[in-house]
Design an enzyme around this catalytic site. Structure first.
Site, mmCIF file in Angstrom:
data_model
loop_
_atom_site.group_PDB
_atom_site.id
_atom_site.type_symbol
_atom_site.label_atom_id
_atom_site.label_comp_id
_atom_site.label_asym_id
_atom_site.label_seq_id
_atom_site.Cartn_x
_atom_site.Cartn_y
_atom_site.Cartn_z
ATOM 1 N N TRP A 102 44.539 35.112 45.696
ATOM 2 C CA TRP A 102 45.906 34.753 46.085
ATOM 3 C C TRP A 102 46.885 34.903 44.927
ATOM 4 O O TRP A 102 48.017 35.334 45.128
ATOM 5 C CB TRP A 102 45.945 33.351 46.697
ATOM 6 C CG TRP A 102 45.256 33.320 48.017
ATOM 7 C CD1 TRP A 102 44.113 32.649 48.340
ATOM 8 C CD2 TRP A 102 45.634 34.033 49.216
ATOM 9 N NE1 TRP A 102 43.763 32.894 49.643
ATOM 10 C CE2 TRP A 102 44.667 33.735 50.204
ATOM 11 C CE3 TRP A 102 46.676 34.898 49.540
ATOM 12 C CZ2 TRP A 102 44.733 34.270 51.500
ATOM 13 C CZ3 TRP A 102 46.736 35.431 50.829
ATOM 14 C CH2 TRP A 102 45.774 35.115 51.786
ATOM 15 N N ASP A 172 51.643 27.606 43.595
ATOM 16 C CA ASP A 172 51.159 27.799 44.958
ATOM 17 C C ASP A 172 50.135 26.680 45.185
ATOM 18 O O ASP A 172 49.041 26.706 44.620
ATOM 19 C CB ASP A 172 50.506 29.181 45.083
ATOM 20 C CG ASP A 172 49.888 29.419 46.467
ATOM 21 O OD1 ASP A 172 49.879 28.476 47.295
ATOM 22 O OD2 ASP A 172 49.404 30.543 46.713
ATOM 23 N N LYS A 196 46.359 23.990 55.983
ATOM 24 C CA LYS A 196 45.160 23.323 55.443
ATOM 25 C C LYS A 196 45.352 21.804 55.471
ATOM 26 O O LYS A 196 44.700 21.105 56.236
ATOM 27 C CB LYS A 196 44.840 23.823 54.043
ATOM 28 C CG LYS A 196 44.519 25.344 54.048
ATOM 29 C CD LYS A 196 45.162 26.006 52.902
ATOM 30 C CE LYS A 196 45.185 27.500 52.853
ATOM 31 N NZ LYS A 196 44.215 28.339 53.467
#
Ligand code: PLP
Length: 361
Positions: A102, A172, A196
């Protein structure tokens, strides 16, 4: 119908009490005669929902008054572009710590808008650790420095935040927001996809220090302009109304359970159960450096692809789904976000012990 324990990396489990409440309110939200999905986002009822969601998030995360909270769309991946479009204000330079798939995507996207430097990386060992950094490696003139606090695919997390001096730290936090206590003052900007620890996919939460607003590049699309989103209370256009409503129910749930500190305590207990088992196992092993272990995503593997395949299949039959690891790491991965009950991890560990007994030669 029996619910399964879902170990997916995202979208992932939501608290059952949240789903039940949403179910009870689906046809008639508190006497309004409408579902939240059908409601005007300009209605009094909906304004209460979005303002309530923001107030709760501020409370449980301890967001200071000089930060804006935004409820946006487009997932964390849109933030990979939105951050550089808005923050490349002076030098148009940013430093990144590269710790996985990511962060790699965030780096590639930021390169489209300015000069990106990777100041530390764990790519040499398949991102199985978090590289050490000291303040001296950061460019003091950079517009921001970027980290991924928890690496969903590789199963690592930053135990301590890098010291970037006066350079705003951008994080992030998609896969560990609300899972552990953070001092928001340490960050210039935090972003997270919701799927999530917050709610349905698509909703994206941004927490931004106010002095970082208003420096967007000329080409920044209106919808990608943090200042415009902030000035319009995240309602420049129709927001993801229902996803924000579910997020509000999740924030209430976190608060009722004792807040983020209480979540962190349970998460530490759940993760310790699994790591202790792995440390003592003769069949399974963890690819991650001990001091970088994630509380949320725990990769592990057996010695062969056949055994890994059998494990995933048998676990699925036993009501523990989505345990297959990401292809870049292999083996298995248990994602144990806030809504995964301790009982789910206990069941997984008991199942692993049984599997080990059967398959250890
Ligand atoms: C750490 C991290 N960043 C970014 C993303 C991408 O999120 P989205 O699918 O919301 O764009 C994910 C998705 O799993 C993630 O785990």
């Amino acid at each position: 119908m029996a619910r399964v324990f879902n170990f997916s990396a995202g979208p992932s489990m939501l608290p059952e009490t949240v789903l039940k409440k949403a179910g009870a309110e689906i046809l008639d939200y508190r006497g309004s005669g409408q579902s939240v999905m059908e409601m005007s986002h300009r209605s009094k009822e909906y304004e209460e929902i979005i303002h309530g969601a923001e107030a709760l998030l501020r409370e449980i995360m301890g967001v200071p008054a000089n930060y804006k909270v935004l409820f946006l769309q487009g997932g964390a991946s849109s933030q990979f572009a939105m951050v550089p479009l808005n923050l490349f204000a002076k030098s148009k330079r940013a430093d990144f710590i590269h710790t996985g798939t990511w962060s790699g995507k965030a780096i590639s996207e930021a390169k489209r808008y300015g000069a990106v430097r990777v100041v530390a990386s764990s790519e040499d060992k398949n991102f199985s650790y978090i590289p050490a950094t000291d303040k001296g490696i950061f460019d003091a003139q950079a517009d921001y420095a970027h980290i991924t606090t928890n690496n969903t695919i590789e199963g690592t997390r930053f135990r301590t935040l890098p010291d970037t001096g006066t350079v705003p730290l951008v994080a992030d936090m998609s896969s560990n927001i609300l899972s552990q206590v953070y001092d928001i003052n340490k960050f210039g900007l935090i972003y997270a996809g919701a799927q999530k620890n917050i709610g349905p996919a698509g909703l994206t939460v941004v927490i931004i220090r106010q002095d970082l607003l208003g420096h967007q590049q000329d080409c920044t699309p209106t919808m990608f302009n943090y200042k415009i989103q902030a000035e319009n209370g995240s309602m420049y256009n129709t927001p993801p109304c229902y996803a924000i409503y579910i997020a509000k129910l999740v924030f209430e749930w976190v608060k009722e359970l004792g807040g983020v500190a209480a979540m962190e305590a349970v998460n530490s207990k759940k993760a310790a159960l699994l790591y202790d088992f792995l440390d003592n196992s003769k069949l399974f092993k963890s690819p991650v450096a001990t001091d970088a272990r994630s509380l949320m995503n725990i990769p592990f593997s057996a010695p062969s692809d056949d055994l890994n395949g059998a494990f995933v299949k048998e676990a699925d039959k036993a009501g523990m789904v989505n345990l297959k690891g990401h292809r870049s790491v292999g083996g298995m991965r248990a994602s144990i976000y806030n809504a995964m009950p301790l009982a789910g991890v206990q069941k997984l560990v008991a199942f692993m012990a049984e599997f080990e007994k059967k398959n250890l030669k």
